[in-house]
Design an enzyme around this catalytic site. Sequence first.
Site, PDB file in Angstrom:
ATOM      1  CG  ASN A  57      -2.079  -0.890   1.120  1.00 26.42           C
ATOM      2  OD1 ASN A  57      -3.083  -1.024   0.353  1.00 26.42           O
ATOM      3  ND2 ASN A  57      -1.598  -2.135   1.936  1.00 26.42           N
ATOM      4  CD  GLU A  58       4.621   1.862  -3.091  1.00 24.06           C
ATOM      5  OE1 GLU A  58       4.952   2.452  -2.103  1.00 24.06           O
ATOM      6  OE2 GLU A  58       5.403   1.298  -3.706  1.00 24.06           O
ATOM      7  N   PRO A  59       2.238   5.381  -0.472  1.00 23.05           N
ATOM      8  CG  PRO A  59       4.193   6.541  -0.070  1.00 23.05           C
ATOM      9  CD  PRO A  59       3.629   5.340  -0.931  1.00 23.05           C
TER      10      PRO A  59
END
Length: 642
Positions: free
Chosen positions: A157-159
Amino acid sequence: MQTEHPNERLPTRIFSRASQASAVAAREIADLIRWKAGEGKRCVIGLATGSSPVGIYDELVRMHREEGLSFQNVVTFSLDEYFPMQPDELQSYVRFVHEHLIDHVDIDPANVHIPDGSLPKAEVQRYCQQYEQQIIDAGGIDIQILGISKTGHIGCNEPGSERTSRTRMITLDRVTRIDAASDFFGAENVPRHAITMGVATILEARRILLLAFGEGKATIIASTVEKPAMPSVPASFLQHHPNVEVLLDEAAATGLTRVHSPWLSGEITWDEEATRRAVIALAMEVGKPLLKLTEADYNELGLQDLLASHGSAYDINLQVFRHLQSTIIGWPGGKPEHKKKVGDRPGHRDDIFPKRILCFSPHPDDDVISMGGTLIRLVDQGHDVHIAYQTSGNIAVFDDDALRFAEFAADFCREFDLHADGLDRIEEHVDEFLRNKRSGQIDSEEIQRIKGLIRRGEAREGARCCGVPDDNLHFLNLPFYQTGRVTKSPLGEDDIQITIDLLREIRPHQIYAAGDLSDPHGTHRTCLSAILQACVRCQDDDWYKDSLVWLYRGAWQEWAPEQIEMAVPLSPKEVERKRTAIFKHESQKDRALFPGTDIREFWQRAEARNADTARRYDALGLAEYEAIEGFVSWDGKSGLEL
């Protein structure tokens, strides 16, 4: 969520070593497995990949083998997988989970769930919905293991990921792909997508353990634990979970207020170390030299307790100033008798000159990158300097360099009419292998050896620039490194014994080792452990009582002024010679294969860090130097990396 420390929004425990944190996490998981089994229930565990959870899996496997811990009631769900990715590829998380846990315990294969990176893209969305349903059908996740990236992602879950996100395909952030470049032998080979559990999916686990180790994680841990939850740091959403705990080693905790500025978190004991750290931080904050700090400066930044404990500001300033002044040492190996004068600060075993010096270099270039100026000075001042290269560094060489050297060797033999049948075969093998090499494929043994020879030759040239003779170079080729993969074997007895044998052969008065533990591949950490364990084994040898171990940094980070115990100042000429020595490592020049997230070349990193240390000393009121290399001693009493 209430925590013990006022600045922290997540319950956080700090351990002296990563292995201790891993053991605590593994014991909690084992206890839950046993309790669930006693109740006749399944235990559902969420598994993470990466370096952080490996210690947990190792300990769980040990408990299975030695304590009878059964996994027959365990169901696992892995967080993520690259896309596209075949399950048998080296970088596959399917392979990771099986190699580190599943293949070593008695779990039912039907209870193992890992996102499928081999699906056609059109089927991924429906598959992700099914993965969510499988978790629900299993009764939900009882305990979720998490690591954290430098960008703050959990799972993949990327920024920017929302708190409501579910299992899905995601595009990987550029920083994430650069971090993963070492696993894929180049950032260009890293898949651009991954399948990951969503933030909401993770937060539905009944218990969450987040582990982070090494100073490279300190900044993001501070943001996750101390700042408000925000999509730019997905891990910060853990603040909304009722039963989460963060487990850190001391290095990963250095960004927390209670560690770097404990006086802001409550009452502390004002010993010399705490005083030094507070006063230097104060001077940097207000932009004054140490000896110009006033009572008003102390009071305005919350250091009234320090004044009350130690008296006047000037007395405290002078104490810290004199300590820093005492760290500046132009003769790191000590002086000969004819150079000594009244007022000199005596060093360790100053009666021994010249000294035998042994510098351990994890990779073939860490010596000149991190302490090249000190090596030059030690040689120029008459000491017997040896360098031990602990690993070949062969995975960090580009394929075209290997081909170029193989072609040169074959052409050389043909040019001078030398017997070259074997070389012709090697050239043909290299050309054929590299032309058909798949992304991330392990090199053949022949190519690994060629790449190792390239780096060995560069190491010789770099050492010669520092004045170290060829006879004093030792290429150890520690076995733990020789997998051909970024993932290495655990440190073994052979690695330690090779190190012991060299120590007993040279009987050094000074030992230099890399304390640069933010190396993203873990080689520095393993190499340091080999050295320190060897030193402990040698501590009863008659020669060891005259030895002192110094830890250097430079390739990935630098010691702060409050940590430095020996500051070796470099002249402009020594900085230039150091740069030349680093340049000899041509395979790492211009573009290293595994540069990490710092895009600068290693020589640029080293010069900037050495110059910055010198600027800090200057700003604190000490003499102004071109550059400074800093060192911290190890006395054998600490459990550091053993």
